[in-house]
Design an enzyme around this catalytic site. Structure first.
Site, PDB file in Angstrom:
ATOM      1  N   GLN A 105       0.835  -1.218   0.000  1.00  0.00           N
ATOM      2  CA  GLN A 105       0.000   0.000   0.000  1.00  0.00           C
ATOM      3  C   GLN A 105       0.865   1.263   0.000  1.00  0.00           C
ATOM      4  O   GLN A 105       0.546   2.253   0.658  1.00  0.00           O
ATOM      5  CB  GLN A 105      -0.939  -0.013   1.204  1.00  0.00           C
ATOM      6  CG  GLN A 105      -2.130  -0.942   1.045  1.00  0.00           C
ATOM      7  CD  GLN A 105      -3.120  -0.443  -0.011  1.00  0.00           C
ATOM      8  OE1 GLN A 105      -3.169   0.738  -0.356  1.00  0.00           O
ATOM      9  NE2 GLN A 105      -3.912  -1.361  -0.546  1.00  0.00           N
ATOM     10  N   SER A 106       1.950   1.256  -0.766  1.00  0.00           N
ATOM     11  CA  SER A 106       2.863   2.402  -0.793  1.00  0.00           C
ATOM     12  C   SER A 106       2.212   3.640  -1.411  1.00  0.00           C
ATOM     13  O   SER A 106       1.744   3.614  -2.551  1.00  0.00           O
ATOM     14  CB  SER A 106       4.100   2.028  -1.608  1.00  0.00           C
ATOM     15  OG  SER A 106       4.866   3.185  -1.911  1.00  0.00           O
ATOM     16  N   ASN A 107       2.226   4.736  -0.642  1.00  0.00           N
ATOM     17  CA  ASN A 107       1.763   6.024  -1.174  1.00  0.00           C
ATOM     18  C   ASN A 107       2.779   6.585  -2.159  1.00  0.00           C
ATOM     19  O   ASN A 107       2.421   7.284  -3.105  1.00  0.00           O
ATOM     20  CB  ASN A 107       1.565   7.029  -0.041  1.00  0.00           C
ATOM     21  CG  ASN A 107       0.573   6.546   0.985  1.00  0.00           C
ATOM     22  OD1 ASN A 107      -0.579   6.311   0.663  1.00  0.00           O
ATOM     23  ND2 ASN A 107       1.021   6.358   2.216  1.00  0.00           N
TER      24      ASN A 107
END
Ligand SMILES: *Cc1c(COP(=O)(O)O)cnc(C)c1O
Length: 333
Positions: free
Chosen positions: A75-77
């Protein structure tokens, strides 16, 4: 400090607002809390990586890159903002995503930032938790280069001295805002992970002799490791802007007591911070970064370690796009 010397491509809606949070302030019984809205940088739902990408993507363009590659957690921004920046600039984007949480929920694996990565046209490869992600990425990038593709590889979180220039720029911007408004600021608090945000901020504030302490709330590493990482990058960033030696070791302070069960795994205090910001101010935090930073802010206020008479700026680094990957965390709450 002359940032116009560095190549930069405009990606963000800057300056971001600096706003008071009166209802949160009242709920906690003081200090006076303000928020610097870097969740509103504008690109692809915003976040702190956009400022770094303005300098990183300019380098990629200067090198004639056809593809940018980067890595992060599922879930890397940072991956999501990189994918959007690449789309905007007409480059391909390839992402290596590490399974740091072991979550099997469909929302975590396919919704939130992952859905957005795909909408921006990025291609994705997965890696198991614990992989040496920068090494994995370099290997994939090298393979593509031998095929003749011009690849620009961005380290995790965009955290090198080039990316950190984005937060030197934020230091300049924030200082101008508080000076214009006549606001004396006693402290800046924010979530710290791959270190570029805090390193750039501290390098910028030191170079400007701002004398505003910065407290990074850790999301992964233990305190000694986090402070060492931030200090190393802050020194390199100061050197890059022509202010070598301006950052002292004691200017880099992290508190890593709010990580909870681990990276990407919310603690009870993380969820409480999300609920409090949402219900008192209508502001969305995320369970991986900004809510752990806010949980630290809230607890240190309750303990009196951040005093009632202070004025604190919470740097909101974004991340709400990840909330859609975490519906399971609220099940039964
Ligand atoms: C990446 C990130 C951070 C941490 O910033 P670093 O520069 O990696 O230390 C904080 N908040 C959010 C929402 C992020 O995506």
């Amino acid at each position: 400090m002359h940032l116009a010397r560095f190549p930069r491509v405009r990606l963000g809606h800057l300056p971001t607002p600096l706003e008071p949070l009166p209802r949160l302030t009242a709920a906690l019984g003081g200090p006076e809390i303000w928020v610097k809205r870097d969740d509103c940088t504008g690109l692809a739902t915003g976040g702190n990586k956009t400022r770094k990408l303005e300098f990183l993507m300019a380098e990629a363009l200067a090198e004639g890159a056809q593809m940018v590659m980067t890595q992060g957690a599922t879930q890397s921004n940072h991956a999501r903002q990189t994918a959007a920046a690449a789309a905007r600039l007409g480059m391909a984007c390839h992402l290596l995503l590490e399974d740091r949480t072991g979550y099997r929920h469909t929302d975590y694996r396919e919704n939130g930032n992952v859905l957005l990565d795909r909408l921006f046209g990025a291609t994705i490869e997965e890696r198991p938790g614990g992989a040496d992600m920068n090494a994995e990425m370099e290997a994939v990038a090298e393979a593509r280069r031998t095929e003749g593709l011009r690849v620009y590889a961005i380290p995790g979180g965009g955290s090198n001295a080039t990316g950190a220039l984005g937060y030197v720029n934020c230091a300049l911007e924030l200082l101008a805002q508080v000076n214009d408004a006549g606001l004396r600021v006693d402290r800046i608090v924010h979530a710290t992970g791959s270190a570029g945000t805090q390193a750039g901020l501290v390098a910028g504030l030191c170079a400007l002799s701002a004398e505003i302490p910065v407290l990074g709330i850790g999301v992964r590493a233990p305190r000694e490791v986090q402070e060492a990482n931030v200090f190393r990058l802050a020194e390199a960033t100061a050197e890059k802007i022509g202010a070598a030696g301006v950052v002292r070791r004691e200017d880099v302070v992290a508190n890593c007591d709010y990580v909870g069960p681990g990276y990407g795994l919310p603690a009870e205090s993380t969820l409480e911070a999300i609920d409090l910001f949402a219900r008192s101010e209508g502001i969305l935090l995320d369970p991986v970064y900004s809510a752990k930073g806010a949980a630290g802010l809230i607890d240190l206020i309750r303990r009196g370690e951040i005093a009632r008479g202070e004025r604190v700026v919470f740097l909101h680094t974004g991340g709400a796009a990840g909330l859609a990957g975490y519906a399971h965390a609220w099940a039964g709450r």
